[in-house]
Design an enzyme around this catalytic site. Structure first.
Site, PDB file in Angstrom:
ATOM      1  N   ASP A   1      -4.905   2.138  -4.016  1.00  0.00           N
ATOM      2  CA  ASP A   1      -3.400   2.069  -4.136  1.00  0.00           C
ATOM      3  C   ASP A   1      -2.982   0.796  -3.493  1.00  0.00           C
ATOM      4  O   ASP A   1      -1.749   0.854  -2.914  1.00  0.00           O
ATOM      5  CB  ASP A   1      -2.889   3.208  -3.028  1.00  0.00           C
ATOM      6  CG  ASP A   1      -3.519   2.915  -1.624  1.00  0.00           C
ATOM      7  OD1 ASP A   1      -4.495   2.549  -1.555  1.00  0.00           O
ATOM      8  OD2 ASP A   1      -2.805   3.399  -0.527  1.00  0.00           O
TER       9      ASP A   1
ATOM     10  N   ASP B   1       0.912  -1.252   0.111  1.00  0.00           N
ATOM     11  CA  ASP B   1      -0.088   0.213   0.004  1.00  0.00           C
ATOM     12  C   ASP B   1       0.949   1.193   0.048  1.00  0.00           C
ATOM     13  O   ASP B   1       2.077   1.417   0.613  1.00  0.00           O
ATOM     14  CB  ASP B   1      -0.920   0.031   1.185  1.00  0.00           C
ATOM     15  CG  ASP B   1      -2.206  -0.713   1.024  1.00  0.00           C
ATOM     16  OD1 ASP B   1      -2.203  -1.308   0.052  1.00  0.00           O
ATOM     17  OD2 ASP B   1      -3.105  -0.757   1.900  1.00  0.00           O
TER      18      ASP B   1
END
Length: 451
Positions: A367, A324
């Site tokens: 993301d 992430d």
């Protein structure tokens, strides 16, 4: 780089396009050839019909002249005891006056030309012995030997000019008595024969079979392999005809069809190229993330399953990384979504270039990235790759003119041959390790360990 722009895919598209062009060209050429053969057959048929029409006109005109010799021979045969020079000359004069296209009529007693009408223009032939005329004797002898009429010529005449000569032998009491000759004016005869036949569609030439002497039309027609050839029987001889069809034909336009077939084949090749490339593009759209060009979740699942099965079979390690971007929401809120998209592209490229060629990185949403590492020798390999990923982002990035620091939180799970873990468990363990990295202050790497 998107798959459908790869050299390998472009090469496949080009090969397919070339093959398609060749196949279409071959098919077009085959169809053109079939059509050309059909038109040639039609032209041959039209020429044959025209040739038959020509010959029927010649035969009709010729028969109207040949009866003169046959009739005179019959008269002499019946009244040979009552013949005298005046009577023969009178009969020849009467016959000549009733006919058209006859230059002169002659009667040879034995082999010597004795009577000719008209005499004024044929003095040179009177008294000539056919046996002493090399150009004419073979046909005279043929008529005597076969006891049939023989058509000779056109030939050059002793008295000047040329003409077609019909000779008919006269036999009395089964013994040769003489020969009757009818000299036909060639040009006038043929002009009369062909006056009713159309000449704007066909061109033709005639020659005597055997000596190939062309006496009507262009001799070059006999040299043309595409002209129609036919043979007609004349008394004890043959005439050969060469006929060319001047009507608009497929053969005359074949160059345009050839050009058209090439154009169609090229267009087909271009269409195949773009259709196949579009197919790859659509296939890629179904398998790739539209923003980063990385494999999407669907393609990731396939590659993950392949890597997991391979690790089980080869008894090697494999790992799944969950990645992430730290505080990505704040980046979006601060700089906007377009800026955030550029961040995602740079991060995707950085992860992909850091990995080995056989590894896979996928963007599964927002993301969130998943990395599949296969054929690992030890857990230290996983740690080393994670360190490389973190090192890439140690320096601030300049994106759309803005300098920004980007960091990653990474969690990883490991498949070990001695465990009975499933692929789903590995995914869950990678997520748990990612959450631990975030809980530990972000910008960290956590390798899942069983508690």
């Amino acid at each position: 780089m998107i798959i459908n722009d790869s050299p390998k895919v472009c090469f496949k598209c080009q090969v397919s396009a070339v093959i398609a062009s060749i196949l279409v060209l071959v098919l077009c050429q085959y169809l053109i050839q079939l059509q050309s053969q059909k038109y040639k057959a039609d032209e041959q048929l039209r020429s044959a019909v025209y040739g038959n029409l020509l010959w029927s006109e010649v035969d009709r005109e010729l028969n109207s002249l040949l009866f003169i010799s046959n009739g005179m021979a019959s008269y002499i045969n019946v009244y040979h005891d009552q013949l005298d020079p005046k009577k023969i000359k009178a009969i020849l004069q009467d016959l000549w006056q009733q006919t058209k296209h006859v230059r002169n009529l002659g009667v040879a007693v034995g082999y010597k030309v004795t009577y000719v009408y008209p005499e004024s223009t044929n003095q040179k032939i009177i008294g000539k012995d056919f046996r002493q005329i090399p150009q004419q004797w073979p046909k005279v002898k043929q008529a005597i030997d076969t006891r049939q009429g023989v058509l000779d010529g056109p030939i050059e005449l002793i008295q000047g000019g040329s003409g077609i000569v019909y000779r008919y032998p006269i036999f009395i009491d089964d013994k040769y008595w003489g020969i009757m000759s009818t000299v036909i004016n060639t040009d006038a005869f043929l002009k009369a024969a062909f006056k009713n036949t159309p000449s704007d569609v066909h061109e033709f030439a005639i020659r005597i079979a055997g000596n190939n002497k062309v006496f009507y039309g262009d001799p070059g027609l006999f040299m043309d392999k595409d002209t129609f050839k036919q043979t007609s029987l004349v008394p004890n001889g043959k005439w050969e005809w060469a006929i060319r069809n001047h009507s608009s034909s497929f053969t005359n336009q074949i160059i345009f069809y050839q050009i058209g077939s090439i154009a169609i084949s090229l267009i087909s090749g271009f269409l195949v190229y773009f259709l196949i490339k579009e197919r790859y593009r659509l296939s890629d759209d179904a398998m790739l993330d539209s923003l980063t060009g990385l494999p999407n979740r669907r393609l990731l699942n396939d590659r993950m399953q392949v890597a997991f099965t391979s690790a089980q079979r080869s008894q090697k390690l494999m790992a799944i990384m969950a990645v992430d971007i730290d505080y990505f929401k704040k980046i979006n809120d601060t700089y906007g979504h377009d800026f955030g998209d550029e961040v995602l592209k740079i991060v995707a490229l950085a992860i992909k270039t850091t990995l080995r060629a056989g590894d896979t990185v996928s963007r599964i949403g927002g993301d969130e990235f998943i990395v599949v590492l296969k054929d690992l020798h030890s857990e230290e390999n996983i740690v080393s790759i994670a360190d490389k990923l973190k090192h890439v982002f140690t320096q601030p990035l300049v994106i759309l003119g803005e300098e920004i620091s980007v960091h990653l939180s990474i969690g990883a799970s490991v498949y070990r041959p001695e465990t009975a873990v499933t692929l789903n468990q590995l995914n869950k363990e990678a997520d748990i390790a990612l959450y631990q990295s975030k809980a530990n202050g972000r910008n960290t790497f956590t390798l899942y360990q069983e508690s």
